[in-house]
Design a protein around this motif. Structure first.
Motif, PDB file in Angstrom:
ATOM      1  N   ALA A 198      34.443  44.709  85.879  1.00  0.00           N
ATOM      2  CA  ALA A 198      34.363  43.368  85.309  1.00  0.00           C
ATOM      3  C   ALA A 198      35.138  42.358  86.157  1.00  0.00           C
ATOM      4  CB  ALA A 198      34.893  43.376  83.880  1.00  0.00           C
ATOM      5  N   ALA A 247      33.140  41.685  89.479  1.00  0.00           N
ATOM      6  CA  ALA A 247      31.922  40.920  89.208  1.00  0.00           C
ATOM      7  C   ALA A 247      32.239  39.476  88.849  1.00  0.00           C
ATOM      8  CB  ALA A 247      31.128  41.585  88.082  1.00  0.00           C
ATOM      9  N   PHE A 248      33.289  39.276  88.058  1.00  0.00           N
ATOM     10  CA  PHE A 248      33.616  37.909  87.655  1.00  0.00           C
ATOM     11  C   PHE A 248      34.117  37.085  88.839  1.00  0.00           C
ATOM     12  CE2 PHE A 248      36.219  34.594  85.699  1.00  0.00           C
ATOM     13  CZ  PHE A 248      35.320  34.099  84.771  1.00  0.00           C
ATOM     14  N   TRP A 305      28.758  42.067  84.667  1.00  0.00           N
ATOM     15  CA  TRP A 305      30.086  41.605  84.280  1.00  0.00           C
ATOM     16  C   TRP A 305      30.288  41.695  82.768  1.00  0.00           C
ATOM     17  CZ3 TRP A 305      30.492  36.680  81.644  1.00  0.00           C
ATOM     18  CH2 TRP A 305      31.794  36.421  81.209  1.00  0.00           C
ATOM     19  N   TRP A 346      32.814  44.115  80.733  1.00  0.00           N
ATOM     20  CA  TRP A 346      33.888  43.448  79.996  1.00  0.00           C
ATOM     21  C   TRP A 346      33.940  43.923  78.551  1.00  0.00           C
ATOM     22  CZ3 TRP A 346      38.232  40.970  80.493  1.00  0.00           C
ATOM     23  CH2 TRP A 346      38.721  40.152  79.473  1.00  0.00           C
TER      24      TRP A 346
END
Length: 262
Positions: free
Chosen positions: A198, A201-202, A139, A143
Motif C-alpha cells: 500500500a 502504490a500510494f 493500493w 490498504w
C-alpha cells in the motif's frame, strides 16, 4: 478558478508515507527482538528483562504513530488541493466534490470507499490514462488488508498476552513468554506485507498525479510583459504578430532635374 501547487506537498507527503511504512515494518518485526529478550529472561529468571521487552515495543511504536499522524495530515491536504485543481482543468469530469477529499478520510464507513473513488478521479482527470487505474485498486485493496489485519492481529495478541502468567517464577512460566513472541511473528507478516504494498502504490500514485497536474499548471502560467521566453518553452499569451508595413517606392539615385526618393 484558483489552482494550487502540489509538487512540494507531494514530496513531503510521499516521504511521510514512506517513513510511516518503514516504522510499521520495524514494529511488525519486533518479535525477533522480543524472543531474544524473553530467552535472556528465562535464563536469568529475571522479570525485569520481560518488562524491558514491553517497554522496548512501546518505544518502537512511538515513531510509527508520529509518522502516521504526519503522513495523514499531509495526505489529506494534498488530496484536497489536487481535487480543487480539477475544477480548473478543462475537460475534467470528477465524480465527487472537493469536500469529500477531506471528509472521505474521516467519516466512518465512508472512509472504506470514498478515498479510493477520489484518488481514481484524480488519476483519471490528471494523467488521462485509464490503463493506470489498476494501481488505485492495488493500493486500496492492500490498504484495507493492512487496516483489518493489523486490528485483528493486535486483538489476538492482546488476548494471548492476558493469558500469560503476570509474575513468572520458574522455567516453564518464563518459557510461555518465549513461545508468545515466537508465535507473534508469523501473523504480523500479513499486515506488514500489505502495508508495504500500500505504501509503495500510494507513493507512485501521488508522484504521477502531482507531476501531471504540475505540468499542466506550468503550461498555463502567463508570460509577463518583458519576460524572456526561451525557445521551445510554451508561454501565454502568444507573442503578437508584427504589424504589416505599407510598401514604399524604391530609392533611386538622384539625377539632375529629378526628385530624391521618387
Amino acid at each position: 478558478m484558483p489552482t494550487y501547487g502540489v509538487r512540494g506537498l507531494a514530496v513531503a507527503g510521499a516521504s511521510a508515507v514512506g517513513a510511516a511504512t518503514l516504522c510499521y515494518l520495524l514494529t511488525a518485526l519486533f518479535p525477533l527482538v522480543g524472543v531474544r529478550m524473553a530467552r535472556s529472561a528465562a535464563e536469568q529468571l529475571d522479570r525485569d528483562v520481560l518488562l524491558g521487552a514491553v517497554l522496548a515495543e512501546v518505544l518502537f511504536s512511538v515513531p510509527y504513530l508520529l509518522a502516521l499522524l504526519t503522513a495523514g495530515t499531509l495526505v489529506v491536504i494534498w488530496t484536497w488541493r489536487a481535487r480543487k485543481n480539477l475544477d480548473a482543468f478543462p475537460g475534467a469530469v470528477p465524480n465527487l466534490s472537493p469536500a469529500w477529499a477531506i471528509a472521505g478520510w474521516l467519516v466512518p464507513l465512508a472512509n472504506l470507499v470514498v478515498p479510493a473513488r477520489v484518488l481514481a478521479d484524480l488519476l483519471r482527470n490528471s494523467v488521462w490514462q485509464r490503463r493506470q487505474s489498476w494501481l488505485v485498486g492495488v493500493w486500496w485493496a492492500s490498504w484495507l488488508v493492512f487496516l483489518i489485519g493489523d486490528r485483528f492481529v493486535a486483538r489476538a495478541e492482546q488476548q494471548r498476552y492476558d493469558r500469560l502468567t503476570e509474575l513468572p517464577r520458574n522455567d516453564a512460566e518464563f518459557a510461555t513468554y518465549v513461545r508468545f513472541y515466537e508465535d507473534a511473528l508469523a501473523p504480523r507478516l500479513v499486515p506488514a506485507v500489505a502495508c508495504l504494498v500500500a505504501g509503495i502504490a500510494f507513493v507512485v500514485l501521488v508522484r504521477r498525479i502531482s507531476a501531471a497536474q504540475q505540468d499542466r499548471l506550468s503550461r498555463a502560467v502567463p508570460v509577463w510583459p518583458g519576460q524572456r521566453v526561451w525557445p521551445g518553452r510554451p508561454g501565454w499569451p502568444a507573442p503578437a504578430a508584427p504589424m504589416p508595413v505599407a510598401p514604399t517606392s524604391p530609392q533611386v539615385p538622384s539625377t539632375p532635374g529629378g526628385t530624391i526618393g521618387a
